[in-house]
Design an enzyme around this catalytic site. Structure first.
Site, PDB file in Angstrom:
ATOM      1  N   LEU A  53       0.831  -1.271  -0.270  1.00 10.84           N
ATOM      2  CA  LEU A  53      -0.148   0.145   0.751  1.00 10.84           C
ATOM      3  C   LEU A  53       1.312   1.238   0.313  1.00 10.84           C
ATOM      4  O   LEU A  53       1.514   1.272   0.983  1.00 10.84           O
ATOM      5  CB  LEU A  53      -0.098   0.148   1.159  1.00 10.84           C
ATOM      6  N   ASP A  54       0.400   2.076  -0.582  1.00 14.79           N
ATOM      7  CA  ASP A  54       1.004   3.873  -0.661  1.00 14.79           C
ATOM      8  C   ASP A  54       1.060   4.625   0.172  1.00 14.79           C
ATOM      9  O   ASP A  54      -0.045   4.263   1.181  1.00 14.79           O
ATOM     10  CB  ASP A  54       0.934   4.301  -2.119  1.00 14.79           C
ATOM     11  N   PRO A  55       1.996   4.689   0.739  1.00 14.05           N
ATOM     12  CA  PRO A  55       2.018   6.093   2.167  1.00 14.05           C
ATOM     13  C   PRO A  55       0.935   6.711   2.577  1.00 14.05           C
ATOM     14  O   PRO A  55       0.192   6.515   3.450  1.00 14.05           O
ATOM     15  CB  PRO A  55       3.023   6.994   1.882  1.00 14.05           C
TER      16      PRO A  55
ATOM     17  N   ALA B 250      -2.282   5.573   1.337  1.00 11.52           N
ATOM     18  CA  ALA B 250      -3.585   4.487   1.243  1.00 11.52           C
ATOM     19  C   ALA B 250      -3.631   4.035   3.204  1.00 11.52           C
ATOM     20  O   ALA B 250      -2.994   4.366   3.393  1.00 11.52           O
ATOM     21  CB  ALA B 250      -2.743   3.642   0.691  1.00 11.52           C
TER      22      ALA B 250
END
Length: 288
Positions: free
Chosen positions: A38-40, A42
Site C-alpha cells: 500500500l502506498d504511504p 493509502a
C-alpha cells in the site's frame, strides 16, 4: 515464537515496509512479510505474515483486492495521485453520467501502463528512482482484471468515490488517471482505502496504533489456515500424516483440487492438492 497473520489497518503516512519494520521490533521476529504493498497515502487492509506463516505470502499476494478510491477530475500529476507535482489542470465539463458511461471500458480484462512512480524494475533500476531523477522511460502495458467498478458517491462536482475490485498488479491511481483521460478532463487519485485483501476484510483489521499499544500483540495473530478457508478441510490418518511430513504424495481418490490438511491432533499441516488420484503437498506449514 510468534506465528500467524496480523490483519493491519494501515494508517496514512506509513509505507508497508515501515509497518513490517515496526512489527519486527514489537514481535521480536525477523521473519515478517506483507501481501500487497500500500502506498504511504493509502489506508486499510494490510495482511502481515509472521514467523512460519511467511510461507503463505505468495498465496495471499495472488488474491483479489477491493478498494474505495477517491477520483479527482480536472487535475493530473506526475505520480497520478494528489501527493505528486501537478502537471496540468483542465476545466471539468463531464458529469456523473459521463463517468458512468466510460466505466465499462475499464471493467474486465484490461491493459494498464504502469506509472513511472512504481517499484517495477527496468534494467535493474526501479522506475520511481528514474522518475525522481526526471527520467521517463517506455513501459509495456500489463494485463490486469477489474472485477467491479462503480460510483458510490460524489462529494463534489469534480470528485467521486469509486469501489474497485481488482486483480493483483492493478494500479488504482493509474485507473483514476486513465478515467480522467477518457473523459478529456484529466484525473488523479485523491484517496485510497483497501477494504479487502482476499478473504480478509476491513472488519477484521486492527489499527496499527492498537497493535503497538497492545500488551500481548501475539494474541492478535490469526492462524495461517484462515488464508485457505475457501478450501475443504481433510484430517489425515497417521500413515498419511507421515507421508505429508516427509513431503511424499499418497493415494487419495478425492475430487481434484486443493485441500487444507490436518493431523488428527488438529494441527494444520499443509495446503495439499489432489491430482490423478494422489495427494501432493503444495506448501507445508507444520513446525519442524
Amino acid at each position: 515464537m510468534a506465528n500467524g497473520i496480523l490483519i493491519i489497518d494501515k494508517p496514512a503516512g506509513w509505507t508497508s515496509h515501515d509497518v513490517v519494520a515496526k512489527l519486527r521490533g514489537i514481535l521480536h521476529e525477523k521473519r515478517i512479510g506483507h501481501a500487497g504493498t500500500l502506498d504511504p497515502m493509502a489506508t486499510g487492509v494490510l495482511p502481515v505474515f509472521v514467523g512460519r506463516a511467511t510461507r503463505a505470502v505468495e498465496f495471499a499476494a495472488e488474491r483479489e483486492k477491493e478498494y474505495l478510491a477517491g477520483l479527482r477530475l480536472g487535475l493530473t500529476t506526475d505520480t497520478q495521485d494528489t501527493t505528486g507535482t501537478v502537471t496540468a489542470t483542465h476545466p471539468v465539463t463531464a458529469g456523473r453520467a459521463d463517468l458512468e458511461a466510460v466505466l465499462p471500458q475499464f471493467t474486465g480484462d484490461i491493459l494498464q501502463i504502469p506509472p513511472m512512480y512504481s517499484a517495477i524494475k527496468r534494467q535493474g533500476q526501479k522506475l520511481y528512482e528514474l522518475a525522481r531523477r526526471g527520467q521517463e522511460v517506455e513501459r509495456d502495458p500489463r494485463p490486469v482484471t477489474i472485477h467491479a467498478l462503480e460510483i458510490l458517491d460524489q462529494p463534489s462536482p469534480t470528485e467521486y468515490t469509486l469501489r474497485v475490485a481488482c486483480s493483483k498488479g492493478t494500479y488504482v491511481r493509474t485507473l483514476c488517471h486513465d478515467l480522467g483521460a477518457a473523459l478529456g478532463t484529466g484525473g488523479c487519485m485523491a484517496a485510497l482505502r483497501r477494504t479487502a485483501a482476499g478473504a480478509y476484510t476491513a472488519a477484521q483489521a486492527v489499527p496499527l496504533a492498537d497493535i503497538l499499544a497492545h500488551p500481548a500483540p501475539e494474541s492478535l495473530l490469526l492462524p495461517v489456515d484462515t488464508l485457505f478457508a475457501a478450501h475443504p478441510a481433510l484430517t489425515l490418518t497417521p500413515a498419511q500424516e507421515k507421508c505429508c511430513r516427509n513431503g511424499a504424495s499418497f493415494t487419495l481418490r478425492f475430487t481434484p483440487g486443493r485441500y487444507r490438511l490436518y493431523a488428527e491432533s488438529g494441527e494444520f499441516l499443509a495446503l495439499g492438492e489432489v491430482r490423478d488420484g494422489r495427494m501432493e503437498t503444495v506448501k507445508s506449514f507444520f513446525a519442524i
